[in-house]
Design a protein around this motif. Structure first.
Motif, short mmCIF file in Angstrom:
data_model
loop_
_atom_site.label_atom_id
_atom_site.label_comp_id
_atom_site.label_asym_id
_atom_site.label_seq_id
_atom_site.Cartn_x
_atom_site.Cartn_y
_atom_site.Cartn_z
N ILE A 213 -11.88 1.32 6.82
CA ILE A 213 -10.74 0.46 6.51
C ILE A 213 -9.46 1.25 6.75
N ASP A 214 -8.46 0.60 7.34
CA ASP A 214 -7.20 1.29 7.58
C ASP A 214 -6.38 1.35 6.29
N ASP A 215 -5.46 2.30 6.24
CA ASP A 215 -4.69 2.54 5.02
C ASP A 215 -3.86 1.33 4.61
N ARG A 216 -3.32 0.62 5.60
CA ARG A 216 -2.49 -0.53 5.26
C ARG A 216 -3.31 -1.61 4.55
N THR A 217 -4.47 -1.92 5.09
CA THR A 217 -5.34 -2.92 4.46
C THR A 217 -5.76 -2.49 3.07
N LEU A 218 -6.10 -1.23 2.93
CA LEU A 218 -6.50 -0.71 1.62
C LEU A 218 -5.39 -0.93 0.60
N HIS A 219 -4.17 -0.55 0.95
CA HIS A 219 -3.07 -0.59 -0.01
C HIS A 219 -2.53 -2.00 -0.23
N GLU A 220 -2.53 -2.85 0.79
CA GLU A 220 -1.97 -4.19 0.63
C GLU A 220 -2.94 -5.19 0.03
N ILE A 221 -4.23 -5.04 0.33
CA ILE A 221 -5.20 -6.06 -0.07
C ILE A 221 -6.14 -5.57 -1.17
N HIS A 222 -6.72 -4.40 -1.02
CA HIS A 222 -7.84 -4.00 -1.87
C HIS A 222 -7.46 -3.13 -3.07
N LEU A 223 -6.25 -2.59 -3.11
CA LEU A 223 -5.86 -1.73 -4.23
C LEU A 223 -4.89 -2.35 -5.23
N PRO A 224 -4.09 -3.36 -4.87
CA PRO A 224 -3.05 -3.82 -5.80
C PRO A 224 -3.54 -4.21 -7.19
#
Length: 734
Positions: A213-224
């Motif tokens: 998973i790319d960092d952007r997807t991780l931070h925008e979708i899966h971590l908030p």
């Protein structure tokens, strides 16, 4: 706690407090008790005092299980062991010390609360707080220190068998709902344990799949939602996931646990492994795991008499500490966190006593179920059904009678009672109406499936109204931990059955029990469709109260219902379930409605969709000021009026669109919502305040959140597909 441990703890306390015969000596001893036993002292002072008194062996003993659901205390110091319970929908039946079989208690029949998909469908943070408070009271009454929930993994595919435990596809909605749930639980002196951190979005190959998973997807979708749980919810515990990320298991992952969770987010609580999620002593020691549970049992079945001493964070960890290969400060940090958790829970004298399986809790569960039920379709206003009007009502479907609190994996509950949909319908519509039942289909393999169908269809011909109650259940390959679904379609021949019922009786209501989206090849033939989720103890009464119109439905979908499986991005891009070793999140940030918007795919039912027995009219959307400075805000307002004849609740949704960005962005993203209740003819101005955070995206090249100056639109509507108005504003440069 075992009898010998109780005796030891009592003797230790007696020695520490100098208990003697004679009140003066006893009073003197009480005044001289150590800081860690003095609740008047600050928690951090108590932690340091207790830590200074502990041996290396006692510190290590805190870091691993001593039974299936408990960890050791420090009997010598009068520090009790800590007990956990699976959740988050209710307090699981007591298990034997070292086995998964029930202990056979007669006092552990709990209240089953609705599944978290149902809670998310209420779009009501206040109700999430009430839910957390009630389930926390039940955990406290059973003397649990940690409730193993809530879950906030993202709804990436409708095949994930565990989606029913989570809060949908949108990170903003999940964040808004998880924070009050956590706060409600922890007011009882019980730690919520948010899970599964992170990217644990499928059950297929869950123990060994590596997520790309790319960092952007991780931070925008899966971590908030996890970040909100820590920053806004103040959660006391986090459970690692089974997945592998950046080459390391998530239960001992340097980036997720050490760097992100503990360093960047400032988490001061305990990281607990998922059961069987620990794989290496050195990694577990150095990469952020604090408490190891379920190892050497594979989390399920295997064990032996000295298993707990052989855990990765037990004797093997102790040996590395004794040999100085690992610095003692590593175990000190873990022990501090665990002691801090103990002083917040089991050693907090101000904990309330809690309550268990009460009428009040059952009614809270009913309220949540009622608000979460989603009216998907209501052609010609077939619903509600007047309970005073005599009718011949035929109820069809196994789910009308099947207990849904059983099965599903770790969320299985032993309940005080469960009202089935059939019971609820009988409660509300009898004796005015004649209520009969036909099974119609069976989840148990049988040669009589065709006969069951024919019997139901024949009965439907003679009925005034047919209420079909079907959907999924908590069997394996349905909504169940450990295995994913095999199809988007309904199992057990239900699609054929519904089609046949619609052919012989147009007054057909389909009530779907599920925690996942389903295909509906019969959608055009069935006039009324209700998504009822898993409603818990009072499920049947909640469903019937909506069918009868006592409750006006107000739930809205927390995830998208696709027309066909291939409309889901993970399926369309061949990004699920992976090759058995890896799964790549090729859809990136375009999950759920974001994908539908980008690809212009019309869903079966939109994210945020839900009908009412009344109607709502939206007025003009305004954005106050039309310009936001770098540190300012914009207030968005819209008048909403109840134009129908019934009181009802509407969920007003605010989406934001970045009209020009240096990186690809979704067409729109949810950034606000309000649930309002209006009487007939009543109008209310609904306002939202958005700031720079609502306009930001995660720039993986800068490893930071960025809000670029330019033109933005706010879109206000009743669902992601039903936008009623919009307004534009400018974000100025710093």
């Amino acid at each position: 706690m075992k009898r010998t441990q109780l005796i030891s703890a009592f003797l230790s306390l007696a020695a520490l407090w100098g208990v003697q015969t004679g009140s003066a000596a006893a009073q003197s001893a009480a005044n001289a008790k150590p800081a860690y036993l003095d609740a008047r002292c600050p928690v951090e002072e108590r932690v340091e005092d207790a830590l200074a008194r502990m041996t290396l062996e006692e510190k290590v003993a805190l870091c691993h299980a001593q039974s299936k659901f408990s960890s050791a205390g420090v009997p010598r110091l009068g520090i009790p062991e800590m007990w956990m319970s699976d959740g988050p929908h209710g307090i699981r039946a007591e298990k034997l010390w070292d086995e998964w079989d029930d202990a056979g208690w007669t006092s552990d029949s709990c209240t089953a609360f609705p599944a978290l998909t149902c809670l998310a469908a209420t779009w009501n943070p206040t109700l999430a707080d009430t839910y957390g408070q009630a389930v926390g009271e039940e955990a406290r009454y059973r003397n649990k220190a940690v409730l193993l929930g809530p879950g906030v993994n993202i709804y990436r595919t409708p095949l994930n068998g565990r989606n029913f435990e989570y809060m949908g596809e949108d990170p903003f909605l999940a964040s808004a709902m998880v924070v009050p749930y956590i706060q409600g639980v922890q007011r009882n002196g019980v730690a919520a344990c948010v899970k599964h951190f992170a990217v644990n979005d499928q059950e297929t190959d869950r123990f060994n799949v590596e997520v790309k998973i790319d960092d952007r997807t991780l931070h925008e979708i899966h971590l908030p939602a996890f970040k909100a749980a820590v920053h806004d919810g103040g959660v006391w515990a986090v459970m690692g996931s089974y997945s592998i990320y950046k080459g390391q298991h998530c239960c001992h992952n340097q980036y997720l646990l050490r760097d992100l969770l503990k360093r960047d987010w400032g988490f001061d609580g305990v990281v607990i492994s998922d059961w069987g999620g620990t794989h290496d002593t050195r990694e577990a020691a150095l990469n952020g795991l604090d408490m190891e549970m379920g190892s050497w049992t594979n989390g399920l079945t295997l064990s032996w008499s000295n298993a707990y001493n052989e855990y990765f964070l037990a004797d093997p960890f102790l040996e590395l500490l004794r040999s100085k290969e690992i610095d003692e400060e590593i175990v000190n940090d873990k022990a501090r966190r665990i002691l801090r958790l103990m002083f917040r829970t089991t050693m907090n004298p101000d904990r309330p006593y809690g309550s268990f399986a009460t009428k009040e809790h059952a009614l809270i569960g009913r309220k949540i179920a009622q608000e979460g039920i989603v009216l998907l379709k209501n052609q010609d206003n077939l619903l509600p059904l007047d309970p005073k009007q005599p009718r011949r009502i035929l109820v069809v479907g196994e789910n009308a009678k099947k207990m849904m609190t059983l099965g599903g994996g770790s969320s299985e509950l032993k309940v005080k009672y469960e009202i089935s949909p059939l019971q609820g319908i009988e409660n509300y519509f009898s004796p005015a109406s004649q209520v009969t039942y036909a099974e119609g289909y069976s989840s148990v393999p049988t040669q009589n499936r065709h006969a069951l169908l024919l019997e139901a269809v024949d009965a439907a011909r003679k009925a005034d109204v047919v209420i079909f109650v079907g959907g999924l259940n908590k069997n394996e390959n349905q909504d169940c931990e450990g295995a994913d679904r095999r199809s988007l379609n309904l199992p057990y021949g239900q699609d054929e059955l519904i089609g046949e019922l619609a052919r012989v009786n147009r007054n057909l209501v389909a009530v779907i029990i599920s925690g996942n989206a389903i295909a509906m090849p019969w959608v055009n033939e069935v006039p009324a469709i209700v998504e009822a989720w898993y409603g818990g103890t009072e499920a049947g009464n909640a469903i019937a109260s909506v069918l009868a119109g006592e409750v006006n439905p107000s739930g809205k979908l927390p995830f998208t219902f696709p027309v066909r499986l291939e409309d889901n991005p993970a399926i369309a891009l061949d990004a699920y379930p992976g090759d058995g070793k890896q799964v790549e999140y090729k859809e990136g940030i375009f999950v759920g409605y974001r994908w539908n918007d980008r690809e212009q795919i019309k869903p079966l039912f939109c994210f945020g969709h839900g009908l009412s027995y009344t109607t709502f009219e939206y007025g003009k959307v305004t954005a106050e000021g039309r310009q936001m400075g770098p540190d300012g805000t914009i207030t968005v307002s819209v008048p909403v009026k109840n134009t129908g004849s019934r009181a009802g609740a509407e969920i007003v949704q605010l989406y934001v669109s970045d009209l020009k960005s240096s990186l690809p962005r979704p067409v729109k993203e949810l950034k606000g919502f309000r649930k309002i209740t209006l009487q007939p003819g009543q109008e209310q101005m609904v306002s939202f305040t958005i700031d720079r955070k609502a306009l930001s995206f995660y720039d993986d090249t800068k490893q930071d959140w960025v809000a670029e100056p330019g033109t933005f639109e706010v879109l206000v509507g009743a669902s992601a597909c039903d936008i009623r108005g919009k307004a534009a504003f400018e974000l100025t440069a710093r």
